[in-house]
Design an enzyme around this catalytic site. Structure first.
Site, PDB file in Angstrom:
ATOM      1  CG  ASN A  94      -0.322  -0.328   2.504  1.00  0.00           C
ATOM      2  OD1 ASN A  94       0.683   0.843   2.781  1.00  0.00           O
ATOM      3  ND2 ASN A  94      -0.105  -1.029   3.293  1.00  0.00           N
ATOM      4  CG  ASP A 129      -7.170  -5.582   6.174  1.00  0.00           C
ATOM      5  OD1 ASP A 129      -6.203  -5.475   7.103  1.00  0.00           O
ATOM      6  OD2 ASP A 129      -7.358  -4.376   5.812  1.00  0.00           O
ATOM      7  CE  LYS A 184       8.312 -11.624 -14.787  1.00  0.00           C
ATOM      8  NZ  LYS A 184       8.680 -11.204 -15.309  1.00  0.00           N
ATOM      9  N   PRO A 187      -2.875 -12.209  10.228  1.00  0.00           N
ATOM     10  CG  PRO A 187      -0.280 -12.428  11.086  1.00  0.00           C
ATOM     11  CD  PRO A 187      -1.591 -12.300   9.763  1.00  0.00           C
ATOM     12  CG  ASP A 188      -5.645  -6.573  13.694  1.00  0.00           C
ATOM     13  OD1 ASP A 188      -5.324  -6.301  14.573  1.00  0.00           O
ATOM     14  OD2 ASP A 188      -6.748  -6.319  14.157  1.00  0.00           O
ATOM     15  CG  PHE A 246      -2.130   5.418  13.534  1.00  0.00           C
ATOM     16  CD1 PHE A 246      -0.501   5.368  15.113  1.00  0.00           C
ATOM     17  CD2 PHE A 246      -1.884   6.802  12.715  1.00  0.00           C
ATOM     18  CE1 PHE A 246      -0.235   6.157  15.318  1.00  0.00           C
ATOM     19  CE2 PHE A 246      -0.927   8.213  13.761  1.00  0.00           C
ATOM     20  CZ  PHE A 246      -0.225   7.626  14.584  1.00  0.00           C
ATOM     21  CE  LYS A 251      -8.294  -2.851  14.129  1.00  0.00           C
ATOM     22  NZ  LYS A 251      -7.058  -3.585  13.791  1.00  0.00           N
TER      23      LYS A 251
HETATM   24  O1  C5P Z   1      -8.505  -2.480  11.213  1.00  0.00           O
HETATM   25  P1  C5P Z   1      -7.636  -1.618  10.316  1.00  0.00           P
HETATM   26  O2  C5P Z   1      -6.067  -2.520   9.099  1.00  0.00           O
HETATM   27  O3  C5P Z   1      -7.792  -0.451   9.596  1.00  0.00           O
HETATM   28  O4  C5P Z   1      -6.391  -0.933  12.259  1.00  0.00           O
HETATM   29  C1  C5P Z   1      -5.520  -0.095  12.131  1.00  0.00           C
HETATM   30  C2  C5P Z   1      -4.940  -0.039  13.618  1.00  0.00           C
HETATM   31  O5  C5P Z   1      -4.683  -1.978  13.583  1.00  0.00           O
HETATM   32  C3  C5P Z   1      -3.763   0.042  13.133  1.00  0.00           C
HETATM   33  O6  C5P Z   1      -3.062   0.746  14.413  1.00  0.00           O
HETATM   34  C4  C5P Z   1      -2.494  -0.640  12.591  1.00  0.00           C
HETATM   35  O7  C5P Z   1      -0.990  -0.774  12.676  1.00  0.00           O
HETATM   36  C5  C5P Z   1      -3.467  -2.351  12.756  1.00  0.00           C
HETATM   37  N1  C5P Z   1      -3.062  -3.442  11.763  1.00  0.00           N
HETATM   38  C6  C5P Z   1      -2.420  -4.513  12.281  1.00  0.00           C
HETATM   39  N2  C5P Z   1      -2.805  -5.085  11.746  1.00  0.00           N
HETATM   40  C7  C5P Z   1      -3.381  -5.856  10.875  1.00  0.00           C
HETATM   41  C8  C5P Z   1      -4.377  -4.614  10.530  1.00  0.00           C
HETATM   42  C9  C5P Z   1      -3.968  -3.554  10.824  1.00  0.00           C
HETATM   43  O8  C5P Z   1      -1.490  -4.632  13.844  1.00  0.00           O
HETATM   44  N3  C5P Z   1      -3.235  -7.374  10.178  1.00  0.00           N
END
Ligand code: C5P
Length: 402
Positions: free
Chosen positions: A215, A284, A294, A310-311, A328, A346
């Protein structure tokens, strides 16, 4: 390079004076700071000595003034090292266009430039010059380089100039600078003894051997947050996705590529972390099956199977004993509603929101902080300034809980 003051250097300022009419204001600044109990050590360039006498600073500060790189009285001729080692902060006021250019290029051809290069404490400059010199693209380019290097630029103000012209380039007044210096020394110990972990930049999720999903995050905000945390005296670890920025020298730096790498690096560090600031724009989704070779072009459509990453923030905030977590959110619409929702989802005490289209890649941003007490707007400013404001807000919330 930018490690903030130890207890002994807490109240020690190294005041650099370069050639400009505003040098007379530096004398007043030296007087004000000395009166307030600060140890002020002055270093003047040859050009500065044409505007104000060294004796003036010597009398006002009660300390000898250095003007010469080759001073035989300094221990082992090492004035450039010793002077910067003793200081908690170097302030160059006035900082001329010429001095700024030298600093931006790492030159060291006199005592002041040499000790700035050899410093291990933060450096602040108060520019003063004619408005056209200030506006010149060369000066602006140099200033932008200095900002990236973590040098704090204070002022200039706009107003009447010594040459009779009116515009940007007047050095801040002595009283204003004295307040800024004292605030910098206060800030310097805000987060002393705290371990802060910052994630920054985008992640890169491979599709094949040469392509990937990423991104437009530049990493500027995360790096600014890491710098501001260093300035506040914290021990900082910066985990960053691929960006073209120089990490603060005093931070422990861990470069990573994918979301999975970032999670692993965070998990390795988290046990020692007091405050986790998740600025990274983590992808995400990642590609389920990464091709080792390739992928060849063909006329047929190509479908990629994407699986969620993973979040990282949620993983950390769900730990049995989580550190103080800051998230953020870059939104493209319904900023307030989405940010408030994200804070709950979160499970973080503080969420920092901005409009993605304003913030991504830009040097400035407007931020809205969401916490238990409501919303706080940080009006548009440079990302470095926003990072400093944010660190102060985090410190306030953190100290209420600990
Ligand atoms: O859900 P979103 O991506 O909008 O959330 C943003 C926040 O979550 C940011 O603080 C980002 O660093 C964190 N994040 C994360 N892991 C992910 C997606 C987002 O730690 N896979």
């Amino acid at each position: 390079m930018t490690s903030w003051p130890s207890a002994e250097s807490k109240k020690r300022l190294l005041l650099g004076v370069t050639g400009g009419v505003a040098a007379y204001k530096a004398a007043e600044l030296a007087r004000l700071l000395t009166q307030n109990g600060m140890h002020v050590q002055t270093v003047m360039t040859q050009a500065a000595c044409r505007f104000v006498g060294a004796v003036t600073f010597q009398s006002l500060t009660g300390n000898p003034v250095y003007t010469d790189l080759w001073d035989a009285n300094a221990a082992q001729n090492m004035a450039h090292i010793n002077l910067s080692r003793d200081a908690g902060l170097i302030l160059v006021a006035p900082a001329s266009a010429d001095f700024i250019a030298k600093l931006a290029h790492g030159m060291a051809d006199d005592l002041l430039t040499t000790l700035c290069l050899a410093r291990d404490c933060p450096l602040m400059i108060a520019p003063a010059m004619n408005r056209q010199m200030w506006e010149n693209p060369a000066t602006q380019r140099n200033l932008s380089r200095l900002r990236q290097d973590g040098i704090i630029i204070t002022g200039p103000a706009s107003g009447e100039q010594a040459c009779g012209e009116v515009g940007m380039g007047r050095m801040l007044e002595a009283a204003e600078l004295a307040e800024i210096v004292q605030a910098a020394f206060r800030t310097a110990t805000l987060l002393q003894g705290k371990n802060i972990l910052v994630t920054a930049g985008p992640t890169f999720e491979a599709i094949d051997a040469v392509r990937g999903i990423t991104n437009r995050s530049s990493g500027k905000m995360g790096y600014a947050v890491a710098r501001a945390a260093v300035e506040a005296g914290a021990a900082v670890t910066l985990i960053s996705g691929p960006v073209c920025l120089t990490p603060p020298a005093a931070a422990k730096f861990i470069p990573v590529t994918s979301a999975e790498d970032m999670l692993r690096a965070v998990q390795t560090e988290i046990a020692q972390t007091d405050i986790f600031i998740s600025v990274a724009a983590v992808a995400d989704y990642r590609v389920a099956h990464v091709s080792q070779q390739k992928i060849k072009k063909s006329a047929a459509n190509l479908a990629l199977e994407l699986v969620p990453t993973p979040d990282i923030l949620k993983t950390v905030s769900s730990l049995p004993k989580p550190p103080f977590c800051v998230g953020f959110a870059a939104e493209t619409e319904n900023l307030e509603k989405n940010a408030a929702m994200k804070r709950r989802k979160k499970n973080v005490p503080l969420l920092v929101a901005n409009l993605a289209q304003d913030a991504i890649g830009s040097d400035e941003s407007e931020l809205i902080l969401f916490d238990d007490t409501g919303q706080h707007i940080l009006p548009k400013a440079s990302k470095m300034e926003q990072a400093r404001r944010l660190i102060k807000h985090i410190h306030r919330l953190y100290s209420q809980q600990h």
